[in-house]
Design a protein around this motif. Structure first.
Motif, short mmCIF file in Angstrom:
data_model
loop_
_atom_site.label_atom_id
_atom_site.label_comp_id
_atom_site.label_asym_id
_atom_site.label_seq_id
_atom_site.Cartn_x
_atom_site.Cartn_y
_atom_site.Cartn_z
N ALA A 78 98.65 -56.63 57.62
CA ALA A 78 97.10 -57.29 56.99
C ALA A 78 96.25 -57.92 57.99
O ALA A 78 96.55 -59.04 58.38
N GLU A 79 95.22 -57.04 58.32
CA GLU A 79 94.35 -57.62 59.30
C GLU A 79 93.30 -58.16 58.76
O GLU A 79 92.76 -57.97 57.61
N LEU A 115 98.63 -54.78 47.79
CA LEU A 115 97.84 -54.95 46.89
C LEU A 115 97.01 -56.47 47.04
O LEU A 115 95.87 -56.83 47.13
N THR A 116 98.00 -57.40 47.28
CA THR A 116 97.85 -58.84 47.62
C THR A 116 96.64 -59.00 48.58
O THR A 116 96.02 -59.63 48.62
N SER A 117 96.90 -58.38 49.95
CA SER A 117 96.37 -58.73 50.93
C SER A 117 94.82 -58.10 50.70
O SER A 117 93.92 -58.63 51.24
N ARG A 122 91.71 -59.16 53.09
CA ARG A 122 92.32 -58.62 54.37
C ARG A 122 92.31 -57.09 54.30
O ARG A 122 92.07 -56.21 53.32
N THR A 123 92.35 -56.52 55.52
CA THR A 123 92.44 -55.12 55.69
C THR A 123 93.84 -54.59 56.12
O THR A 123 94.56 -54.65 57.15
N SER A 144 88.93 -53.58 52.21
CA SER A 144 88.80 -54.46 51.26
C SER A 144 87.32 -54.71 50.67
O SER A 144 87.33 -55.45 49.80
N ALA A 145 86.47 -53.95 51.23
CA ALA A 145 84.75 -54.02 50.65
C ALA A 145 84.91 -53.52 49.17
O ALA A 145 85.46 -52.64 48.84
#
Length: 281
Positions: A78-79, A115-117, A122-123, A144-145
């Motif tokens: 998760a970046e 899904l949470t990230s 996050r990406t 995540s946009a």
């Protein structure tokens, strides 16, 4: 990111990254009582989607003719998103042999972690360190946009899902104590689920109700007992709203055991009514 495929420097080698551009990130929702699918097209690669079928758990799926590029070992991170580089990065997990034909499929808990990230902004990024056996890495990332509104609509869909899907109720068997035909509470609960599904799926046209017995007692008495069991199931289904014209009721006595009547456990399995749903076509 201006392009959908970017070459990023990672140590001495380069990583080829597939991600939707920030200004063209799209979330698409397919919603029904039977399934919810929230997906994001990844240009030049494929589609990432969260799929939740009625009666089942969430799955995360990447569909692509290039799915094998993710390889036998896939690191999931998760970046931090490009517009918020200080948000921090954490590891979600390492997956082995998740690629199946043209898809990459994950179940909970990893699907929920991805899904949470996204919800946290996050990406999620899936990386294989060996692009076609070279020292070049390949990364597939999900932007995540525009996720928050899409997630809200997706959750509304999940809340409306039926508790079961067709495969889970297409063939049901309810059991009876020896010499009994009255329905237990657990049998009624199972029939309630069958009826709920049928009322929501107009493609189900016929319900076959078949009564059976074990081999204890006289054959004619067992046939009559299987009739009483089948008719009790049919009466209950019509009572809770199923059109009687849909139901074909049959009874067979001891003729069709599912297992040999050699012991009490086997006989208990044979004292049953089966309910089978048939769709049109």
């Amino acid at each position: 990111m201006a392009a959908s495929v970017a070459a990023l420097l990672v140590g001495p080698a380069q990583a080829v990254t597939f991600i939707a551009p920030l200004d063209d990130t799209r979330w698409e929702l397919e919603a029904s009582k039977f399934s919810c699918r929230l997906s994001q097209p990844i240009p030049d690669f494929g589609t990432a989607s969260f799929e939740h079928r009625a009666g089942e758990q969430l799955e995360f799926v990447i569909s692509s003719p290039q799915a094998e590029l993710l390889g036998k070992e896939t690191l999931i991170m998760a970046e931090a998103p490009p517009w918020h580089p200080g948000r921090g990065t954490h590891r979600i997990g390492m997956i082995r042999d998740a690629v199946n034909s043209k898809s990459f499929r994950l179940q909970p808990p990893l699907a929920k972690d991805i899904l949470t990230s996204l919800y946290q902004g996050r990406t999620p990024a899936l990386t294989n360190q060996n692009w076609y056996g070279t020292d070049t890495a390949v990364k597939v990332a999900i932007s995540s946009a525009n996720f928050q509104q899409a997630y809200s609509n997706y959750q509304s869909c999940v809340g409306e899902l039926l508790p079961v899907n067709f495969q889970q109720v297409a063939r049901s068997a309810v059991l009876f104590p020896s010499a009994q035909w009255r329905l237990s509470d657990s049998t009624r609960q199972r029939l309630d689920l069958v009826a709920l599904y049928v009322k929501n799926d107009p493609s189900v046209k016929t319900i076959y109700v078949d009564g059976h017995s074990d081999n204890l007692g006289r054959r004619l008495a067992n046939r009559d007992l299987s009739r009483q069991r089948a008719e009790a199931v049919t009466r209950y289904l019509t009572k809770i709203g199923i059109n009687e014209d849909m139901i074909t009721t049959r009874y067979h006595g001891e003729r069709y055991p599912v297992v040999k009547n050699t012991n009490s456990n086997n006989r208990a399995r044979n004292r049953r009514v089966t309910v089978r749903l048939e769709r049109e076509g």
